[in-house]
Design an enzyme around this catalytic site. Structure first.
Site, short mmCIF file in Angstrom:
data_model
loop_
_atom_site.label_atom_id
_atom_site.label_comp_id
_atom_site.label_asym_id
_atom_site.label_seq_id
_atom_site.Cartn_x
_atom_site.Cartn_y
_atom_site.Cartn_z
N LYS A 175 0.85 -1.19 0.00
CA LYS A 175 0.00 0.00 0.00
C LYS A 175 0.89 1.24 0.00
CE LYS A 175 -3.00 2.94 2.60
NZ LYS A 175 -3.41 3.35 3.95
N GLY A 236 -7.62 9.63 10.18
CA GLY A 236 -7.84 9.73 11.61
C GLY A 236 -8.89 10.74 12.04
N GLY A 263 -10.61 8.20 7.15
CA GLY A 263 -11.70 9.11 7.47
C GLY A 263 -12.97 8.47 7.99
N THR A 285 -8.05 3.91 12.79
CA THR A 285 -8.38 4.72 13.96
C THR A 285 -9.81 4.49 14.44
OG1 THR A 285 -6.86 6.41 13.13
CG2 THR A 285 -8.37 7.07 14.86
#
Length: 332
Positions: A175, A236, A263, A285
């Site tokens: 990634k 985050g 997000g 997160t």
């Protein structure tokens, strides 16, 4: 005759010349579990025993071990998606950072049902090489580890990081994210394109974090990226899908998987992403910083599944006026 080396940014003195293999043994590191870079050049594992170190050499030693296989009981799944020639049945990908400890990480990942987990390449703690590693808790024989370039702000740093990751773990599925600034962590698209071009030429299979811009996404797909990963909102932030139109346009034009990355804040955000037609969602997160990460991981799993089913079912059309559920004919 002794020599001084710089290892992971710290100067260390040794009483005699060493090879890379001897150095690792002196520190107490298993050569199979680390990758070594000497003066910005990767040292192949096969040469550790012969690679002689010299006075002033600068070494980076990172830990990263992996592999991965499909989760158990995949034979009865029917709605998989393909990345770089491999089929995955879980459409939820999760990160491994921000948890309070590795035990919580492992429990949350299990609850999520994810098959792919992202991991950052980081320096080994050479002062305490016996510290536990992620692979002690999250089995790389069960999960596919996806090395990422979290924290990289230039194409050169991202490429260097993933070269080390491949040397350590042997993978080419990665990634890529190249960030623009510390405040927003938005992708730096020119640097992202430059890094992707180099990595693809070197045989990496690149899943790429990018802006929610259909034009940029198409450029990355045409270059040969194996998955497009537009942000939903800043990393985050937990703000959820901020540009559903842009993401939908990316989905409609793409022939490779599109996964929302960054997000997502709660289960409804994941469901919205899947209802738009995304092939999957990647998050960290939203799970790790929940009050109960394990319970949130389970919620995200169900939300992704529900969103996918809703997308496949096809939602009812939106209308400006009411439409009664029961027929009006025959009323008393």
């Amino acid at each position: 005759m002794g020599m001084r080396l710089t290892i992971n940014g710290e100067s260390r003195d040794f009483d005699a010349p060493l090879t890379v293999g001897e150095l690792l043994g002196r520190i107490g590191l298993d050569p199979a579990r680390v990758a070594v870079e000497r003066n910005l050049e990767i040292v192949p594992k096969s040469t550790f025993a012969e690679a002689a170190l010299s006075e002033g050499d600068k070494l980076e030693i990172v830990h990263f071990i992996g592999g991965g296989s499909h989760a158990a009981n995949d034979d009865n799944r029917t709605d998989g998606f393909e990345i770089a020639g491999k089929t995955y049945w879980s459409r939820l990908l999760v990160g491994t950072g921000k948890y309070k400890d590795f035990e919580e990480t492992a429990r949350a990942i299990e609850a999520s049902g994810a098959q792919i987990v992202t991991v950052a390449v980081r320096r080994v703690n050479v002062s305490d090489p016996n510290q536990p590693m992620l692979t002690d808790y999250v089995d790389p024989k069960t999960y596919t580890y996806l090395p990422n370039t979290a924290g990289c702000f230039t194409a050169d740093d991202a490429v260097r990081t993933l070269r080390l990751a491949r040397e350590a773990g042997g993978w080419d599925l990665v990634k890529l994210e190249v960030l623009g600034d510390q405040r927003t962590l938005y992708p730096n698209m020119p640097e992202t394109v430059r890094a992707a071009e180099t990595l693809i030429k070197e045989g990496f299979k690149v899943m790429v974090y990018c802006a929610d811009d259909p034009i940029q996404a198409k450029v990355l797909e045409d270059m040969g990226c194996v998955a497009i990963m537009p942000l939903a909102a800043p990393i985050g932030s937990g703000l959820g899908i901020q540009n559903p139109v842009g993401i939908r346009l990316i989905i409609e034009q793409s022939t490779v998987p599109v996964l929302v990355d960054a997000g997502v804040g709660t289960a409804s955000d994941a469901a919205v992403a899947m209802e738009l037609g995304c092939d999957g969602v990647l998050m960290n997160t939203a799970i790790a910083e929940a009050k109960d990460p394990v319970k949130m991981a389970r919620a995200m799993k169900l939300a992704v599944e529900a969103g996918r089913l809703a997308y496949q079912a096809g939602r009812m059309p939106k209308k400006f006026y009411a439409d009664p559920s029961s027929p009006l004919a025959g009323l008393i």
